[in-house]
Each structure stands twice: as structure tokens, then as C-alpha cells.
Motif scaffolding. Structure first.
Motif, PDB file in Angstrom:
ATOM      1  N   UNK A  33      93.318   9.744  -6.011  1.00  0.00           N
ATOM      2  CA  UNK A  33      93.504  10.105  -4.612  1.00  0.00           C
ATOM      3  C   UNK A  33      93.469   8.823  -3.801  1.00  0.00           C
ATOM      4  N   UNK A  34      94.257   8.778  -2.758  1.00  0.00           N
ATOM      5  CA  UNK A  34      94.332   7.594  -1.915  1.00  0.00           C
ATOM      6  C   UNK A  34      93.931   7.950  -0.492  1.00  0.00           C
ATOM      7  N   UNK A  35      93.218   7.054   0.144  1.00  0.00           N
ATOM      8  CA  UNK A  35      92.798   7.224   1.529  1.00  0.00           C
ATOM      9  C   UNK A  35      92.913   5.850   2.171  1.00  0.00           C
ATOM     10  N   UNK A  36      93.847   5.697   3.075  1.00  0.00           N
ATOM     11  CA  UNK A  36      94.159   4.393   3.637  1.00  0.00           C
ATOM     12  C   UNK A  36      94.169   4.461   5.154  1.00  0.00           C
ATOM     13  N   UNK A  37      93.472   3.532   5.783  1.00  0.00           N
ATOM     14  CA  UNK A  37      93.521   3.396   7.234  1.00  0.00           C
ATOM     15  C   UNK A  37      94.122   2.037   7.551  1.00  0.00           C
ATOM     16  N   UNK A  38      95.166   2.044   8.348  1.00  0.00           N
ATOM     17  CA  UNK A  38      95.853   0.823   8.757  1.00  0.00           C
ATOM     18  C   UNK A  38      95.520   0.583  10.222  1.00  0.00           C
ATOM     19  N   UNK A  39      94.998  -0.605  10.510  1.00  0.00           N
ATOM     20  CA  UNK A  39      94.672  -0.954  11.888  1.00  0.00           C
ATOM     21  C   UNK A  39      95.632  -2.031  12.359  1.00  0.00           C
ATOM     22  N   UNK A  40      96.300  -1.745  13.452  1.00  0.00           N
ATOM     23  CA  UNK A  40      97.214  -2.699  14.075  1.00  0.00           C
ATOM     24  C   UNK A  40      96.826  -2.821  15.541  1.00  0.00           C
ATOM     25  N   UNK A  41      97.397  -3.758  16.221  1.00  0.00           N
ATOM     26  CA  UNK A  41      97.005  -4.080  17.597  1.00  0.00           C
ATOM     27  C   UNK A  41      96.918  -2.864  18.508  1.00  0.00           C
ATOM     28  N   UNK A  42      97.828  -1.942  18.375  1.00  0.00           N
ATOM     29  CA  UNK A  42      97.860  -0.817  19.309  1.00  0.00           C
ATOM     30  C   UNK A  42      97.270   0.475  18.758  1.00  0.00           C
ATOM     31  N   UNK A  43      96.575   0.419  17.646  1.00  0.00           N
ATOM     32  CA  UNK A  43      95.971   1.647  17.154  1.00  0.00           C
ATOM     33  C   UNK A  43      95.572   1.603  15.698  1.00  0.00           C
ATOM     34  N   UNK A  44      95.124   2.762  15.242  1.00  0.00           N
ATOM     35  CA  UNK A  44      94.666   2.941  13.876  1.00  0.00           C
ATOM     36  C   UNK A  44      95.385   4.161  13.305  1.00  0.00           C
ATOM     37  N   UNK A  45      95.845   4.048  12.071  1.00  0.00           N
ATOM     38  CA  UNK A  45      96.617   5.118  11.437  1.00  0.00           C
ATOM     39  C   UNK A  45      95.978   5.461  10.096  1.00  0.00           C
ATOM     40  N   UNK A  46      95.725   6.751   9.875  1.00  0.00           N
ATOM     41  CA  UNK A  46      95.061   7.194   8.657  1.00  0.00           C
ATOM     42  C   UNK A  46      96.026   7.995   7.787  1.00  0.00           C
TER      43      UNK A  46
END
Length: 78
Positions: free
Chosen positions: A22-35
Motif C-alpha cells: 500500500x502506498x501513502x504519499x503526501x506531496x508538499x509544494x509552495x501552494x499546498x499539500x496533496x495526499x
């Protein structure tokens, strides 16, 4: 940004295989966070692209000396 993190993804965590990854990834970029969450059984285009991204990240980490000095993994969790 090149991986289109800000776009909606059609991902699924459902999987009949036991055990499975199972994969769980949070990507943080300048304008927000994406899960994102998905399983290895997700064979959709989005699932394949995200799994390739994880494989690239893991490959990069495995090249570092700090990673190479870690003890070998024993066993697994269910």
C-alpha cells in the motif's frame, strides 16, 4: 510539478492480494499539500504513474550511503 501533483488522481486502495503493498504519499509544494493513497493492485494509468514515482524515490534513497549503512530488513507487517 512535472508529475501533475495538483491534478485529481483516480486511485484505489482496494486489493485482493495478501499481503500487498500500500502506498501513502503526501506531496508538499509552495501552494499546498496533496495526499494520495493507492495499492499495488491499482493498474489504472494514475496508479501506474504514482507507483513509478515511488520506485524512483526509493531508488534515489537507496543510492545514498546513509541508506546503505542501515541494517537488513527482517520480517514484514500484515
Amino acid at each position: 510539478m512535472l508529475a501533475d501533483y495538483q491534478e485529481d488522481k483516480s486511485l484505489t486502495i482496494a486489493c485482493n492480494k495478501k499481503p500487498h503493498e500500500s502506498f501513502d504519499l503526501t506531496v508538499k509544494v509552495a501552494n499546498g499539500s496533496y495526499h494520495y493513497a493507492w495499492s499495488e493492485c491499482d493498474k489504472s494509468e494514475d496508479g501506474k504513474r504514482m507507483t513509478m514515482l515511488v520506485e524512483d524515490i526509493v531508488g534515489t534513497l537507496e543510492e545514498h550511503e546513509e541508506y546503505k549503512r542501515l541494517p537488513a530488513v527482517q520480517g514484514y507487517y500484515e
